[in-house]
Design a protein around this motif. Structure first.
Motif, PDB file in Angstrom:
ATOM      1  N   ARG A 270       0.815  -1.213   0.000  1.00 53.63           N
ATOM      2  CA  ARG A 270       0.000   0.000   0.000  1.00 53.63           C
ATOM      3  C   ARG A 270       0.851   1.267   0.000  1.00 53.63           C
ATOM      4  O   ARG A 270       0.410   2.317  -0.446  1.00 53.63           O
ATOM      5  N   GLU A 286      -9.284  -1.755 -10.879  1.00 50.98           N
ATOM      6  CA  GLU A 286     -10.367  -0.900 -10.421  1.00 50.98           C
ATOM      7  C   GLU A 286     -11.667  -1.697 -10.275  1.00 50.98           C
ATOM      8  O   GLU A 286     -12.489  -1.420  -9.385  1.00 50.98           O
ATOM      9  N   PHE A 289     -11.505  -3.410  -6.926  1.00 53.70           N
ATOM     10  CA  PHE A 289     -11.946  -2.524  -5.846  1.00 53.70           C
ATOM     11  C   PHE A 289     -13.466  -2.486  -5.756  1.00 53.70           C
ATOM     12  O   PHE A 289     -14.039  -2.563  -4.663  1.00 53.70           O
ATOM     13  N   THR A 310     -20.649   2.558 -10.695  1.00 53.79           N
ATOM     14  CA  THR A 310     -19.765   3.364  -9.855  1.00 53.79           C
ATOM     15  C   THR A 310     -20.071   4.856  -9.976  1.00 53.79           C
ATOM     16  O   THR A 310     -19.683   5.642  -9.109  1.00 53.79           O
ATOM     17  N   HIS A 317     -17.652   4.619  -3.766  1.00 52.34           N
ATOM     18  CA  HIS A 317     -16.401   5.358  -3.645  1.00 52.34           C
ATOM     19  C   HIS A 317     -16.113   5.812  -2.220  1.00 52.34           C
ATOM     20  O   HIS A 317     -15.023   6.331  -1.945  1.00 52.34           O
ATOM     21  N   THR A 320     -13.208   2.387   1.698  1.00 52.26           N
ATOM     22  CA  THR A 320     -11.758   2.515   1.600  1.00 52.26           C
ATOM     23  C   THR A 320     -11.160   1.282   0.917  1.00 52.26           C
ATOM     24  O   THR A 320     -11.786   0.221   0.848  1.00 52.26           O
ATOM     25  N   VAL A 321      -9.929   1.428   0.454  1.00 56.62           N
ATOM     26  CA  VAL A 321      -9.237   0.295  -0.160  1.00 56.62           C
ATOM     27  C   VAL A 321      -9.079  -0.837   0.851  1.00 56.62           C
ATOM     28  O   VAL A 321      -9.287  -2.013   0.529  1.00 56.62           O
ATOM     29  N   SER A 324     -12.335  -2.651   1.205  1.00 53.41           N
ATOM     30  CA  SER A 324     -12.628  -3.430   0.006  1.00 53.41           C
ATOM     31  C   SER A 324     -11.825  -4.730  -0.025  1.00 53.41           C
ATOM     32  O   SER A 324     -12.378  -5.821  -0.228  1.00 53.41           O
ATOM     33  N   THR A 353     -12.930   8.038 -10.203  1.00 56.28           N
ATOM     34  CA  THR A 353     -11.963   8.108  -9.108  1.00 56.28           C
ATOM     35  C   THR A 353     -11.241   6.778  -8.984  1.00 56.28           C
ATOM     36  O   THR A 353     -11.846   5.770  -8.623  1.00 56.28           O
ATOM     37  N   ARG A 354      -9.937   6.766  -9.316  1.00 59.61           N
ATOM     38  CA  ARG A 354      -9.159   5.540  -9.191  1.00 59.61           C
ATOM     39  C   ARG A 354      -8.807   5.279  -7.725  1.00 59.61           C
ATOM     40  O   ARG A 354      -8.515   6.202  -6.971  1.00 59.61           O
ATOM     41  N   HIS A 355      -8.795   3.993  -7.350  1.00 58.78           N
ATOM     42  CA  HIS A 355      -8.516   3.620  -5.973  1.00 58.78           C
ATOM     43  C   HIS A 355      -7.241   2.806  -5.811  1.00 58.78           C
ATOM     44  O   HIS A 355      -6.640   2.810  -4.739  1.00 58.78           O
TER      45      HIS A 355
END
Length: 407
Positions: A270, A286, A289, A310, A317, A320-321, A324, A353-355
């Motif tokens: 991370r 993505e 996620f 999405t 969105h 949180t990562v 997920s 929005t990329r995660h």
């Protein structure tokens, strides 16, 4: 109220691409292609060579690749009167939709196919495949047309010959439609990544075509980790956007496979910047996620990522990562499996929005395509400047063309 994302005009993502700039053949060697580097913080474009990629990355980056393998999906056949017909295998339908299983089957399989010159296919076709000193006879029967494709059932009596074996022996490399030539012997090797592992794609994840085994070793020696996911690329990747606005474009579905071990690596890394090797990896990660977010939120059909969900459900969105990924690992543990299987129609627009993905290695993409919309998610309106520079600097475009690094 209409979602403003659906009002994006595809004409705003057009640019002049002369046919002379399309690469009809690969570079002399994989890593000798040009590399355009765009450093986002410095707002700087640099011209380099792909073998110099390690100069731009360090131990704070890690690369994720798509290890799907391109199959020999184009089957040239003739009917009883000699008329040429082409069967283009897209995805398995029966007795399984799992590509890994479908390729291992013998006896009978049904695939979704495109058929060239379909009007000449009035009776079952017989295909003779020379293999190891014998001839395997394939019986091909076509179903009714549905949205431009057909169900085609292949049967053959040889129980020791798998679908993968005879299609590899008989079929042709499925070069993209904008490469105006027939597949040649060189394409068998060059329209395939050096790390391809799992049969299932009908188009190459082309950003990976530039990598050599030696370059991967150099990156690893520098501390750049490399990991793999699987997205089986469908022919829909070449589908042009024919509608005026993106809201009327229907995204094709593609299958993704991600191991439990990879998800643990996502957690462990991370603090590093993740560079996706290709648009297929970007969509895969993505989509991963989104799967985890839907599991966390308890939404229906978590393993089917739809085109617009999405954008229409902002709660996704807000996850949180960490939440997920934890939800996915919990699911895998409860179901005693180490492989996540899902399908995705995710469309990545400039507003998405990329995660998980921080940077991208990719080729130059077709005008007015969903892939160019994805590129603009990384570059914003600066994609015009990048592509103008590439055209002026004599870069080669599309699948066999040169590469970009955006980070």
């Amino acid at each position: 109220m209409t979602d403003p994302n659906k009002n994006i005009r595809i004409e705003d993502y057009d640019y002049p691409l002369p046919e002379s700039r399309i690469a009809f053949y690969p570079a002399t060697s994989r890593d000798s292609s040009k590399l355009l580097v765009f450093k986002q913080k410095e707002d700087e474009i640099m011209d380099s060579k792909f073998h110099c990629l390690p100069d731009f990355l360090d131990e704070n980056h890690w690369l994720v690749f798509n290890n799907s393998k391109v199959i020999h999906a184009r089957l040239p056949v003739h009917n009883a009167t000699g008329a040429a017909i082409e069967i283009f295998c897209l995805e398995p339908l029966r007795p399984t939709t799992d590509p890994a299983v479908a390729f291992s089957l013998s006896g009978c399989v049904t695939w979704k196919c495109m058929v060239g010159n379909a009007r000449k296919w009035k009776h079952p076709l017989e295909i003779e495949v020379p293999m190891d000193g014998q001839v395997v006879r394939i019986h091909a029967e076509r179903g009714e047309a549905e949205e431009g494709t057909f169900e085609v059932t292949f049967t053959w009596p040889d129980a020791d010959v798998s679908f993968a074996e005879w299609i590899e022996a008989y079929g042709k490399v499925p070069l993209p439609p904008y490469i105006h030539r027939d597949a040649e012997d060189c394409d068998t090797e060059r329209y395939q990544t050096v790390y391809a592992r799992y049969d299932g794609s009908v188009a190459a994840p082309t950003a990976g075509l530039h990598f050599t085994d030696e370059l991967l070793k150099t990156l690893n020696a520098k501390g750049v980790e490399t990991e793999y996911v699987t997205l089986h690329v469908g022919a829909g990747t070449f589908k042009p956007v024919s509608s005026e606005t993106i809201g009327d474009h229907f995204m094709h579905e593609e299958k993704i496979l991600i191991t439990e071990a990879f998800i643990h690596k996502l957690q462990a890394n991370r603090g590093k910047r993740l560079i996706a090797v290709g648009t297929t990896v970007t969509r895969t990660l993505e989509s991963l996620f989104v799967v985890g977010a839907k599991l966390h939120l308890g939404l229906d059909h978590p393993f089917e990522v739809e085109q617009w969900e999405t954008y229409e459900n902002p709660d996704i969105h807000q996850v949180t990562v960490d939440q997920s990924l934890a939800a996915i690992l919990d699911y895998l543990d409860r179901h005693h499996t180490d492989m996540l299987r899902a399908s995705t129609r995710l469309i990545i627009l400039p507003t998405y929005t990329r995660h998980l993905v921080d940077g991208l290695i990719t080729n130059f993409h077709q005008p007015k395509s969903t892939l160019l919309l994805l590129i603009s998610n990384f570059l914003g309106d600066k994609w015009h400047r990048v592509y103008d520079h590439a055209l002026e600097a004599d870069y080669r475009f599309l699948s066999y063309g040169d590469a970009n690094l955006y980070y």
